[in-house]
Design a protein around this motif. Structure first.
Motif, PDB file in Angstrom:
ATOM      1  N   LEU A 216       0.817  -1.213   0.000  1.00 21.32           N
ATOM      2  CA  LEU A 216       0.000   0.000   0.000  1.00 21.32           C
ATOM      3  C   LEU A 216       0.848   1.260   0.000  1.00 21.32           C
ATOM      4  O   LEU A 216       0.405   2.310  -0.480  1.00 21.32           O
TER       5      LEU A 216
ATOM      6  N   ASP B  44      -4.037   5.229   1.199  1.00 25.16           N
ATOM      7  CA  ASP B  44      -4.814   5.432   2.423  1.00 25.16           C
ATOM      8  C   ASP B  44      -5.176   4.145   3.142  1.00 25.16           C
ATOM      9  O   ASP B  44      -5.871   4.165   4.155  1.00 25.16           O
ATOM     10  N   GLY B  45      -4.682   3.026   2.663  1.00 25.57           N
ATOM     11  CA  GLY B  45      -4.948   1.755   3.331  1.00 25.57           C
ATOM     12  C   GLY B  45      -6.212   1.073   2.866  1.00 25.57           C
ATOM     13  O   GLY B  45      -6.586   0.038   3.398  1.00 25.57           O
ATOM     14  N   GLY B  46      -6.881   1.644   1.857  1.00 25.05           N
ATOM     15  CA  GLY B  46      -8.100   1.025   1.356  1.00 25.05           C
ATOM     16  C   GLY B  46      -7.820  -0.274   0.621  1.00 25.05           C
ATOM     17  O   GLY B  46      -6.892  -0.373  -0.189  1.00 25.05           O
ATOM     18  N   LEU B  47      -8.600  -1.299   0.928  1.00 22.51           N
ATOM     19  CA  LEU B  47      -8.449  -2.613   0.318  1.00 22.51           C
ATOM     20  C   LEU B  47      -9.796  -3.108  -0.187  1.00 22.51           C
ATOM     21  O   LEU B  47     -10.845  -2.637   0.238  1.00 22.51           O
TER      22      LEU B  47
ATOM     23  N   THR C 114     -12.631  -2.876   2.532  1.00 21.36           N
ATOM     24  CA  THR C 114     -12.100  -3.018   3.885  1.00 21.36           C
ATOM     25  C   THR C 114     -10.835  -2.177   3.997  1.00 21.36           C
ATOM     26  O   THR C 114     -10.490  -1.427   3.071  1.00 21.36           O
ATOM     27  N   ASP C 115     -10.139  -2.288   5.091  1.00 19.31           N
ATOM     28  CA  ASP C 115      -8.844  -1.627   5.253  1.00 19.31           C
ATOM     29  C   ASP C 115      -8.061  -2.328   6.349  1.00 19.31           C
ATOM     30  O   ASP C 115      -8.579  -3.222   7.033  1.00 19.31           O
TER      31      ASP C 115
ATOM     32  N   GLU D 248      -6.148  -3.632  -3.972  1.00 23.22           N
ATOM     33  CA  GLU D 248      -6.560  -2.260  -3.688  1.00 23.22           C
ATOM     34  C   GLU D 248      -7.471  -1.808  -4.821  1.00 23.22           C
ATOM     35  O   GLU D 248      -7.588  -2.503  -5.839  1.00 23.22           O
TER      36      GLU D 248
END
Length: 200
Positions: free
Chosen positions: A73, A77-80, A132-133, A158
């Protein structure tokens, strides 16, 4: 998982997947076959142990998954997106196992693919996607379901689908954005590699 599940842009996600992984379903075997130069495998427990037998080993599995995902990542922003699945002999989507559904209750059916390898047989995989994140406790529950061999076929990516991660019992397959990123990951986490690198 997080509240964004229900509003996920499945059409946009499908376009992103197809741009990054042209004509390839979101499943580890075809990804390995078509993109071997971007593939690297890591163990999730020391010495290649397959299953955890203590809380400490479960924690180590999660630590390694999070470390690899954080590396992939980078500054994002850590978005998954978590891809889970169900299976059937027909193209009609079937419900996922209740254990998996509990970790991703807002997942929406995204696509179905017949992944049979023998002529005359059908093996439909029904893929569900949910946002998710790394901070989502449900992500850890999903990862531990995989680690304890309670489900299979999970892919994490991502939103732009630049890379894909396939957790499995005993390890994790990473399909990096590039050969350079594959090599960077392998060098940074060399202690987690099997004795021979795949894809070389």
């Amino acid at each position: 998982m997080r509240d964004g599940d229900q509003s996920m842009d499945l059409a946009g996600f499908a376009g992103a997947w197809n741009r990054s992984w042209t004509e390839c379903p979101p499943e580890a075997r075809p990804l390995r076959d078509r993109f071997p130069e971007r593939w690297v495998r890591f163990h999730t427990l020391p010495e290649g142990k397959r299953y955890a037998t203590s809380d400490a080993e479960h924690a180590e599995i999660l630590r390694r998954h999070h470390t690899l995902l954080e590396h992939l990542l980078a500054d994002a922003d850590g978005g998954l997106v978590a891809i889970t699945c169900s299976w059937s002999a027909t193209g009609s989507p079937t419900p996922r196992d209740s254990t998996v559904t509990a970790t991703t209750p807002g997942a929406a059916h995204w696509r179905s693919d017949d992944l049979a390898t023998e002529r005359g047989f059908h093996s439909w995989w029904h893929f569900y996607a949910s946002a998710t994140d790394l901070r989502d406790p449900a992500l850890d529950r999903l990862l531990l379901c995989v680690a304890d061999d309670m489900t299979d076929g999970v892919i994490l990516t991502e939103p732009a689908c630049a890379w894909a991660v396939h957790p499995h019992d005993g390890g994790v397959d990473v399909f990096a954005e590039s050969i350079e990123m594959r090599d960077e990951l392998a060098a940074a986490h060399a202690a987690w590699l099997p004795s021979a690198l795949p894809g070389r």
